[in-house]
Design an enzyme around this catalytic site. Structure first.
Site, PDB file in Angstrom:
ATOM      1  N   TYR A 142       0.663  -1.402  -0.127  1.00 46.61           N
ATOM      2  CA  TYR A 142       0.123  -0.037  -0.557  1.00 46.61           C
ATOM      3  C   TYR A 142       0.704   1.322   0.242  1.00 46.61           C
ATOM      4  O   TYR A 142       0.980   2.376  -0.248  1.00 46.61           O
ATOM      5  CB  TYR A 142      -1.133  -0.162   1.200  1.00 46.61           C
ATOM      6  CG  TYR A 142      -2.219  -0.110   1.461  1.00 46.61           C
ATOM      7  CD1 TYR A 142      -1.969  -1.633   0.814  1.00 46.61           C
ATOM      8  CD2 TYR A 142      -3.285  -0.079   1.066  1.00 46.61           C
ATOM      9  CE1 TYR A 142      -3.435  -2.822   0.962  1.00 46.61           C
ATOM     10  CE2 TYR A 142      -4.353  -0.197   1.187  1.00 46.61           C
ATOM     11  CZ  TYR A 142      -4.576  -2.036   0.736  1.00 46.61           C
ATOM     12  OH  TYR A 142      -5.854  -2.664   0.796  1.00 46.61           O
ATOM     13  N   LYS A 192       3.390 -15.301   1.970  1.00 47.30           N
ATOM     14  CA  LYS A 192       3.780 -15.637   0.494  1.00 47.30           C
ATOM     15  C   LYS A 192       5.377 -16.077   0.522  1.00 47.30           C
ATOM     16  O   LYS A 192       6.124 -16.130  -0.368  1.00 47.30           O
ATOM     17  CB  LYS A 192       3.431 -14.340  -1.038  1.00 47.30           C
ATOM     18  CG  LYS A 192       2.966 -15.855  -1.900  1.00 47.30           C
ATOM     19  CD  LYS A 192       1.731 -17.096  -2.006  1.00 47.30           C
ATOM     20  CE  LYS A 192       2.293 -17.841  -3.121  1.00 47.30           C
ATOM     21  NZ  LYS A 192       1.490 -18.964  -3.707  1.00 47.30           N
ATOM     22  N   ASP A 224      -2.216 -18.123   0.408  1.00 48.47           N
ATOM     23  CA  ASP A 224      -3.104 -19.084  -0.601  1.00 48.47           C
ATOM     24  C   ASP A 224      -3.907 -19.608   0.243  1.00 48.47           C
ATOM     25  O   ASP A 224      -5.636 -20.369   0.483  1.00 48.47           O
ATOM     26  CB  ASP A 224      -2.651 -19.389  -1.962  1.00 48.47           C
ATOM     27  CG  ASP A 224      -1.182 -20.280  -1.544  1.00 48.47           C
ATOM     28  OD1 ASP A 224      -0.468 -20.437  -0.503  1.00 48.47           O
ATOM     29  OD2 ASP A 224      -0.881 -20.802  -3.149  1.00 48.47           O
ATOM     30  N   ASP A 248      -5.925  -7.121   4.170  1.00 48.16           N
ATOM     31  CA  ASP A 248      -7.056  -6.487   3.122  1.00 48.16           C
ATOM     32  C   ASP A 248      -7.883  -7.234   3.020  1.00 48.16           C
ATOM     33  O   ASP A 248      -9.444  -8.096   3.267  1.00 48.16           O
ATOM     34  CB  ASP A 248      -7.234  -5.258   2.584  1.00 48.16           C
ATOM     35  CG  ASP A 248      -7.995  -4.846   1.903  1.00 48.16           C
ATOM     36  OD1 ASP A 248      -8.839  -4.688   2.706  1.00 48.16           O
ATOM     37  OD2 ASP A 248      -8.564  -4.815   0.689  1.00 48.16           O
ATOM     38  N   ASP A 252     -11.905  -9.678   4.783  1.00 50.12           N
ATOM     39  CA  ASP A 252     -13.136  -9.555   3.249  1.00 50.12           C
ATOM     40  C   ASP A 252     -13.760 -10.666   4.325  1.00 50.12           C
ATOM     41  O   ASP A 252     -15.077 -11.316   4.113  1.00 50.12           O
ATOM     42  CB  ASP A 252     -12.704  -9.009   2.545  1.00 50.12           C
ATOM     43  CG  ASP A 252     -13.854  -7.352   2.496  1.00 50.12           C
ATOM     44  OD1 ASP A 252     -13.064  -6.705   2.975  1.00 50.12           O
ATOM     45  OD2 ASP A 252     -14.151  -7.006   1.307  1.00 50.12           O
TER      46      ASP A 252
HETATM   47  C1  IPM Z   1     -10.198  -1.005   4.046  1.00 53.01           C
HETATM   48  C2  IPM Z   1     -11.105  -0.957   3.103  1.00 53.01           C
HETATM   49  C3  IPM Z   1      -9.572   0.125   2.781  1.00 53.01           C
HETATM   50  C4  IPM Z   1      -8.181  -0.491   2.641  1.00 53.01           C
HETATM   51  C5  IPM Z   1      -9.310   0.795   1.847  1.00 53.01           C
HETATM   52  C6  IPM Z   1     -11.096   2.158   1.430  1.00 53.01           C
HETATM   53  C7  IPM Z   1      -8.237   2.188   1.205  1.00 53.01           C
HETATM   54  O1  IPM Z   1     -10.581  -2.051   1.760  1.00 53.01           O
HETATM   55  O2  IPM Z   1      -9.681  -0.149   5.250  1.00 53.01           O
HETATM   56  O3  IPM Z   1     -10.179  -2.798   4.301  1.00 53.01           O
HETATM   57  O4  IPM Z   1      -8.072  -0.971   1.089  1.00 53.01           O
HETATM   58  O5  IPM Z   1      -7.155  -0.540   3.581  1.00 53.01           O
HETATM   59 MN    MN Z   2     -10.807  -4.045   2.746  1.00 56.26          MN
END
Ligand code: IPM
Ligand code: MN
Length: 357
Positions: A142, A192, A224, A248, A252
């Site tokens: 990032y 990885k 993975d 990240d 999710d």
């Molecule tokens: C998160 C989001 C952020 C990230 C974005 C909005 C920059 O997806 O907080 O997980 O990628 O960190």
């Molecule tokens: Mn995210």
């Protein structure tokens, strides 16, 4: 009377709706407890761009630095997709994380018994899941340099750099280890290392620090495989320690264990200054303004703020218990709806939680 100064960042999309609900609950809690909350609201993301031209106005960063804690809702709107990167909502959030030195992002993933049926996974797989993703937040791909897009004789070439220094790895590892000591003492580091040099250093550092923590069970997985294990047997995980990009993605994925990403809070911490507390979900522009948003991830982020950022443990417990009770009574926002439950809008969900508070 204890006083806490909170900067609220409602941001974009559903942000203002879930912020209003959460703020009301925080005010009610402070009135019932022996502390005062002083709120200041500032623009960030799209609202920052629209009001000042910057996704992180200087005044917003300054207010955050001077606060005791920052509570953010969400940023982002596709309408800015064609803007230069410096003027996109996401850049504001990244700059805020960097500006506050928030190197550690804690994302607890706990399956609520009342929501077992809301997940797309079978309930026998997700019962009792209780894990914490500890994501490095201000390094890795990032923020790595060089990055950019250049013209070459074969057309454009774009690139980013994934890099970690041993110091960066060490501070997030130690924090993850300390967290694990207060949980089930298991840490799985995700990398990885079979392909990436940066992951090899990551794995070496984590392994060497692990020697100082014989109380912990430290293991390693390639990302993975970790992605697969998360849906195959999620109960094997206690603390998942990983870098920025893998964290990240995996957070999710892990959110889906809980039924809805609308349930997941997070805390981003620095070594000394104020923390940033925010839901893991985005700004959901498609449902903004329609009172359909689930405010619970933000309410649980406020509970993390009370607990970790302000040391108001009792109030934090109270808020989390209220959420639990309302879910147990069968109230749901649309993202969690199943047959025979009672569907509520964002505002009404806030009112139910207020009722049992
Ligand atoms: C998160 C989001 C952020 C990230 C974005 C909005 C920059 O997806 O907080 O997980 O990628 O960190
Ligand atoms: Mn995210």
């Amino acid at each position: 009377m204890r006083q806490h100064r909170i900067v609220l960042l409602p941001g974009d999309g559903i942000g203002p709706e879930i912020t209003a609900v959460t703020k009301n609950l925080l005010i009610a809690l402070s009135q019932k407890s022996s502390f005062d909350l002083i709120f200041e609201e500032h623009p960030i993301g799209g609202t920052g761009i629209d009001s000042t031209g910057s996704p992180l106005p200087d005044s917003t960063l300054k207010a955050c630095k001077n606060s005791d804690a920052v509570l953010m809702a969400a940023i982002g709107n596709p309408k800015y997709d064609s803007y230069p990167r410096e003027q996109r909502p996401e850049t504001g959030l990244l700059k805020l994380r960097e500006g506050l030195g928030l190197f550690a992002n804690l994302r607890p993933v706990k399956v609520w018994p009342a929501l077992l049926g809301s997940s797309s996974l079978k309930s026998e797989i997700i019962t009792n899941v209780d894990l914490m993703v500890v994501r490095e937040l201000i390094g890795g791909i990032y923020f790595g340099k060089p990055k950019g897009c250049i013209e070459t004789e074969n057309g454009e070439r774009a690139f980013n750099t994934m890099s970690y220094s041993s110091n960066e790895i060490e501070r997030i590892t130690r924090l993850a280890f300390e967290i694990a000591l207060n949980r089930r003492s298991k840490v799985c580091s995700v990398d990885k290392a079979n392909v990436l040099d940066v992951s090899q250093l990551w794995r070496e550092k984590v392994s060497s620090i692990a020697k100082e923590y014989p109380q912990l069970e430290v293991s390693h997985l390639y990302v993975d495989n970790a992605a697969m294990q998360l849906v195959r047997e999620p109960r094997q995980f206690d603390v998942i320690l990983t870098g920025n990009l893998f964290g990240d993605i995996l957070s999710d994925e892990a959110a889906m264990l809980t039924g809805s990403i609308g349930m997941l809070p997070s805390a981003s911490l620095s070594s000394d200054g104020p923390g940033l507390f925010e839901p893991v979900h985005g700004s959901a522009p498609d449902i903004a303004g329609s009172n359909k948003a689930n405010p619970i991830a933000m309410i649980l982020s406020a509970a993390m703020m009370l607990r970790i950022g302000l040391k108001e443990t009792e109030a934090a417990d109270r808020l989390e218990e209220a959420v639990d009770q309302v879910l147990s009574e069968g109230f749901r926002t649309v993202d969690l709806m199943e047959e025979s439950f009672i569907e509520l809008g964002c505002k009404e969900m806030g009112e139910e939680i207020m009722r049992v508070l």
